[in-house]
Design an enzyme around this catalytic site. Sequence first.
Site, PDB file in Angstrom:
ATOM      1  N   LYS A 207       0.539  -7.492  13.218  1.00 58.97           N
ATOM      2  CA  LYS A 207      -0.563  -6.641  12.765  1.00 58.97           C
ATOM      3  C   LYS A 207      -1.828  -7.108  13.472  1.00 58.97           C
ATOM      4  O   LYS A 207      -2.270  -8.240  13.294  1.00 58.97           O
ATOM      5  CB  LYS A 207      -0.723  -6.733  11.247  1.00 58.97           C
ATOM      6  CG  LYS A 207      -1.798  -5.807  10.687  1.00 58.97           C
ATOM      7  CD  LYS A 207      -1.837  -5.863   9.162  1.00 58.97           C
ATOM      8  CE  LYS A 207      -2.918  -4.931   8.612  1.00 58.97           C
ATOM      9  NZ  LYS A 207      -2.957  -4.923   7.138  1.00 58.97           N
TER      10      LYS A 207
ATOM     11  N   THR B 103       1.593  -4.281   4.356  1.00 56.82           N
ATOM     12  CA  THR B 103       1.456  -4.505   5.797  1.00 56.82           C
ATOM     13  C   THR B 103       0.958  -5.898   6.167  1.00 56.82           C
ATOM     14  O   THR B 103       1.239  -6.378   7.264  1.00 56.82           O
ATOM     15  CB  THR B 103       0.507  -3.463   6.421  1.00 56.82           C
ATOM     16  OG1 THR B 103      -0.788  -3.560   5.807  1.00 56.82           O
ATOM     17  CG2 THR B 103       1.049  -2.057   6.242  1.00 56.82           C
ATOM     18  N   ASP B 104       0.228  -6.559   5.270  1.00 49.51           N
ATOM     19  CA  ASP B 104      -0.416  -7.817   5.655  1.00 49.51           C
ATOM     20  C   ASP B 104       0.572  -8.893   6.088  1.00 49.51           C
ATOM     21  O   ASP B 104       0.286  -9.671   6.998  1.00 49.51           O
ATOM     22  CB  ASP B 104      -1.281  -8.347   4.510  1.00 49.51           C
ATOM     23  CG  ASP B 104      -2.589  -7.593   4.371  1.00 49.51           C
ATOM     24  OD1 ASP B 104      -2.855  -6.706   5.208  1.00 49.51           O
ATOM     25  OD2 ASP B 104      -3.357  -7.889   3.440  1.00 49.51           O
TER      26      ASP B 104
ATOM     27  N   THR C 245       0.811  -1.216   0.000  1.00 51.35           N
ATOM     28  CA  THR C 245       0.000   0.000   0.000  1.00 51.35           C
ATOM     29  C   THR C 245       0.842   1.262   0.000  1.00 51.35           C
ATOM     30  O   THR C 245       0.476   2.262  -0.611  1.00 51.35           O
ATOM     31  CB  THR C 245      -0.950  -0.001   1.210  1.00 51.35           C
ATOM     32  OG1 THR C 245      -1.770  -1.168   1.156  1.00 51.35           O
ATOM     33  CG2 THR C 245      -1.850   1.219   1.200  1.00 51.35           C
TER      34      THR C 245
END
Length: 424
Positions: A247, A170-171, A94
């Site tokens: 996360k 980020t995942d 992202t």
Amino acid sequence: MEFKQGDWVRIERNGTVYEGKVMPSMEGYITIKMKSGYNAGFSIDKVRITLLENNGETANGSRNGGKGCKTNEEELPEPGKKLPKIAILSTGGTIASKIDYRTGAVTSQFTADDILAAIPELKEIADFKGRVISSILSENMDSDSWQNLSKAVVEEIEAGADGVIVTHGTDTMMYSAAALSFMIKTPVPIVFVGSQRSADRPSSDNAMNAICAARVAISDIAEVVVVMHGTTSDDFCEIHRGTKVRKLHTSRRDAFKSVNSLPVGTVDYGTGEIKTFIDYTRRGEKALKFKPGMEPKCALVKFTPGADPTVLDYYISNGYKGLVVEGTGLGHISTKWIPLLRKATDAKMPVIVTSQCLNGRICDRVYDTGRDMLKAGAIEGEDTLPETALVKLMWVLGQTDDFEKAAGMLREDLSGEITECTQR
């Protein structure tokens, strides 16, 4: 009238006036990005369009026309000569994404140089060298991706970089950060950074996260760390050890948190001040060491009540080399699973047990089930996160195929993944 991408235009529709920069648009339509940061689209035959700036040039020929409209062709700032040298490696995600106007979806298209051009504040912190390693969403990363990335990071350090920033989706960023933590012992900071919201959105966290990451990259924290928003506000970022971060929210800007440990520290967005909370490896304290090698045939299995224990048979019979089992509470599984656990360890397949609770420490010596698991050869993961345990297992088995040696390494704290005393 004729207009092209990058032009600044005024659009009148039903008595309402809109101004913005022309974005990629479908035939018969015009899409603009307004000063608010929001995009608006119109059917060309239903609006009146006035050209204000021709690709950054006003009607009278002056540049920028006071609107501050910048084009994609804007040159990067000249790097300063006395600033630290930082390599920024882009893998996608992202933070390196924008809207794909063909589909309306977010896609990874920005390069490292695009990020530097979009965040001019970075030039005041360091001299940056941009390099694209990949342009993929992080769910497409795998053990080969981690090794390619780690090799690129080592090359930049050997070439004299004072720090390395890795932009990443980020995942799965915690997996990649853990992988590099095991593969690389570093004399300089290696900083993973991402964003929860793309640059097209007014609430994007990409600029603040990148600036905070740059501050950490020139600091004396010579570890693999993750730098992301500390709260939902734009006040500070947290610095997380690469093996102790997870996360914990799908979309909040402060989704990343240290688990079973305090963060390494924080970075104040306004002042750039770094505060540290735990011991860390300092710049130059360790020599560069690189040990690549990952065994991809490892799996993370989540135990659930009533789950068929023969699921373990699939991995045993299909040539898997190691397993991580997410147990309940202190690290428990059904007694029906224990014979299959024994079958796995008898086949020289290391089995690490972690907890679905995430917070807290494994202890299989309290109840009979846990003791039976230990007798069957289970390795306690202590307070290691399940994802980190999986990456650790893959790395250890990439270093040795000796079962006893691997089991011994898996019980050790190799890169800060096991704390002597769980702090949270």
